[in-house]
Design a protein around this motif. Structure first.
Motif, PDB file in Angstrom:
ATOM      1  N   HIS A   1       0.825  -1.203   0.000  1.00 15.57           N
ATOM      2  CA  HIS A   1       0.000   0.000   0.000  1.00 15.57           C
ATOM      3  C   HIS A   1       0.866   1.262   0.000  1.00 15.57           C
ATOM      4  O   HIS A   1       0.562   2.236  -0.700  1.00 15.57           O
ATOM      5  CB  HIS A   1      -0.939   0.023   1.205  1.00 15.57           C
ATOM      6  N   LYS A   2       1.923   1.223   0.775  1.00 16.70           N
ATOM      7  CA  LYS A   2       2.818   2.380   0.838  1.00 16.70           C
ATOM      8  C   LYS A   2       3.467   2.644  -0.518  1.00 16.70           C
ATOM      9  O   LYS A   2       3.587   3.792  -0.944  1.00 16.70           O
ATOM     10  CB  LYS A   2       3.897   2.162   1.905  1.00 16.70           C
ATOM     11  N   ARG A   3       3.844   1.570  -1.203  1.00 18.78           N
ATOM     12  CA  ARG A   3       4.430   1.700  -2.533  1.00 18.78           C
ATOM     13  C   ARG A   3       3.416   2.312  -3.509  1.00 18.78           C
ATOM     14  O   ARG A   3       3.755   3.185  -4.317  1.00 18.78           O
ATOM     15  CB  ARG A   3       4.889   0.334  -3.027  1.00 18.78           C
ATOM     16  N   ALA A   4       2.164   1.884  -3.435  1.00 19.52           N
ATOM     17  CA  ALA A   4       1.119   2.446  -4.306  1.00 19.52           C
ATOM     18  C   ALA A   4       0.930   3.937  -4.017  1.00 19.52           C
ATOM     19  O   ALA A   4       0.758   4.741  -4.943  1.00 19.52           O
ATOM     20  CB  ALA A   4      -0.191   1.693  -4.115  1.00 19.52           C
ATOM     21  N   TYR A   5       0.969   4.327  -2.748  1.00 18.53           N
ATOM     22  CA  TYR A   5       0.833   5.740  -2.395  1.00 18.53           C
ATOM     23  C   TYR A   5       1.987   6.561  -2.961  1.00 18.53           C
ATOM     24  O   TYR A   5       1.786   7.677  -3.441  1.00 18.53           O
ATOM     25  CB  TYR A   5       0.766   5.921  -0.881  1.00 18.53           C
TER      26      TYR A   5
ATOM     27  N   PHE B   1       1.751   9.554  -5.633  1.00 16.95           N
ATOM     28  CA  PHE B   1       2.352  10.851  -5.313  1.00 16.95           C
ATOM     29  C   PHE B   1       3.279  11.314  -6.436  1.00 16.95           C
ATOM     30  O   PHE B   1       3.223  12.469  -6.865  1.00 16.95           O
ATOM     31  CB  PHE B   1       3.123  10.764  -3.992  1.00 16.95           C
ATOM     32  N   ILE B   2       4.102  10.411  -6.944  1.00 16.39           N
ATOM     33  CA  ILE B   2       5.007  10.762  -8.038  1.00 16.39           C
ATOM     34  C   ILE B   2       4.216  11.118  -9.295  1.00 16.39           C
ATOM     35  O   ILE B   2       4.532  12.094  -9.987  1.00 16.39           O
ATOM     36  CB  ILE B   2       6.001   9.608  -8.291  1.00 16.39           C
TER      37      ILE B   2
ATOM     38  N   THR C   1       1.379  17.558 -12.298  1.00 22.63           N
ATOM     39  CA  THR C   1       1.360  18.972 -11.906  1.00 22.63           C
ATOM     40  C   THR C   1       2.404  19.746 -12.699  1.00 22.63           C
ATOM     41  O   THR C   1       2.131  20.856 -13.193  1.00 22.63           O
ATOM     42  CB  THR C   1       1.609  19.115 -10.395  1.00 22.63           C
ATOM     43  N   VAL C   2       3.580  19.172 -12.854  1.00 18.78           N
ATOM     44  CA  VAL C   2       4.620  19.811 -13.668  1.00 18.78           C
ATOM     45  C   VAL C   2       4.166  19.916 -15.120  1.00 18.78           C
ATOM     46  O   VAL C   2       4.357  20.960 -15.766  1.00 18.78           O
ATOM     47  CB  VAL C   2       5.951  19.040 -13.544  1.00 18.78           C
TER      48      VAL C   2
ATOM     49  N   LEU D   1      -7.096   9.666  -9.716  1.00 17.61           N
ATOM     50  CA  LEU D   1      -6.057   8.970  -8.944  1.00 17.61           C
ATOM     51  C   LEU D   1      -6.256   9.161  -7.449  1.00 17.61           C
ATOM     52  O   LEU D   1      -6.176   8.214  -6.669  1.00 17.61           O
ATOM     53  CB  LEU D   1      -4.668   9.478  -9.340  1.00 17.61           C
ATOM     54  N   VAL D   2      -6.510  10.393  -7.042  1.00 15.05           N
ATOM     55  CA  VAL D   2      -6.702  10.678  -5.614  1.00 15.05           C
ATOM     56  C   VAL D   2      -7.919   9.931  -5.086  1.00 15.05           C
ATOM     57  O   VAL D   2      -7.872   9.321  -4.016  1.00 15.05           O
ATOM     58  CB  VAL D   2      -6.829  12.193  -5.379  1.00 15.05           C
TER      59      VAL D   2
END
Length: 106
Positions: A11-15, A19-20, A26-27, A61-62
Motif C-alpha cells: 500500500h505504501k508503494r502504491a501511495y 504521489f510521483i 502537476t509539472v 487517482l486521488v
C-alpha cells in the motif's frame, strides 16, 4: 486494510507511485500553461480542455487510491454516477438559461 507488513509495504508503494504521478502531472500542467499553446495565442478552449483532462486524471487517482474507492462496493459508484449526472444537468440548465432566445423587455 493491510494486516501484514507485506501488505502495508504494498500500500505504501502504491501511495508513493500516486504521489510521483501527481507531481509529474502537476509539472506537465504548469509547463502546458506557460509554454505550450494550442490554437490562437492566449487561453482558448483547447488549452482549457487539456487542463481539465489532466485535472480529471489527477482527481481520479486521488479518489481511487487515497480515498480507497477502488475497493468499494457497487452502491458507491451508483451515488457517484448520480452526482455526476446531477452536476451535469445543473450546468446544462445554466447554459440553457444563458442562451435563452427570449430576451427580457427593458
Amino acid at each position: 486494510m493491510a494486516d501484514s507488513p507485506e501488505e502495508m509495504a504494498k500500500h505504501k508503494r502504491a501511495y508513493w507511485y500516486v504521489f510521483i504521478a501527481l507531481c509529474v502531472f502537476t509539472v506537465i500542467t504548469v509547463l502546458w500553461a506557460h509554454f505550450i499553446d494550442l490554437g490562437d495565442p492566449g487561453v482558448d478552449y483547447h488549452d482549457i480542455i487539456v487542463g481539465l483532462l489532466i485535472a480529471a486524471f489527477k482527481s481520479t487517482l486521488v479518489a481511487l487510491i487515497f480515498m480507497h474507492l477502488n475497493h468499494e462496493k457497487g452502491l458507491i459508484y451508483k451515488f457517484l454516477v448520480f452526482t455526476f449526472c446531477f452536476a451535469t444537468a445543473m450546468m446544462a440548465l445554466s447554459l440553457l438559461a444563458w442562451w435563452d432566445p427570449i430576451k427580457p423587455i427593458l
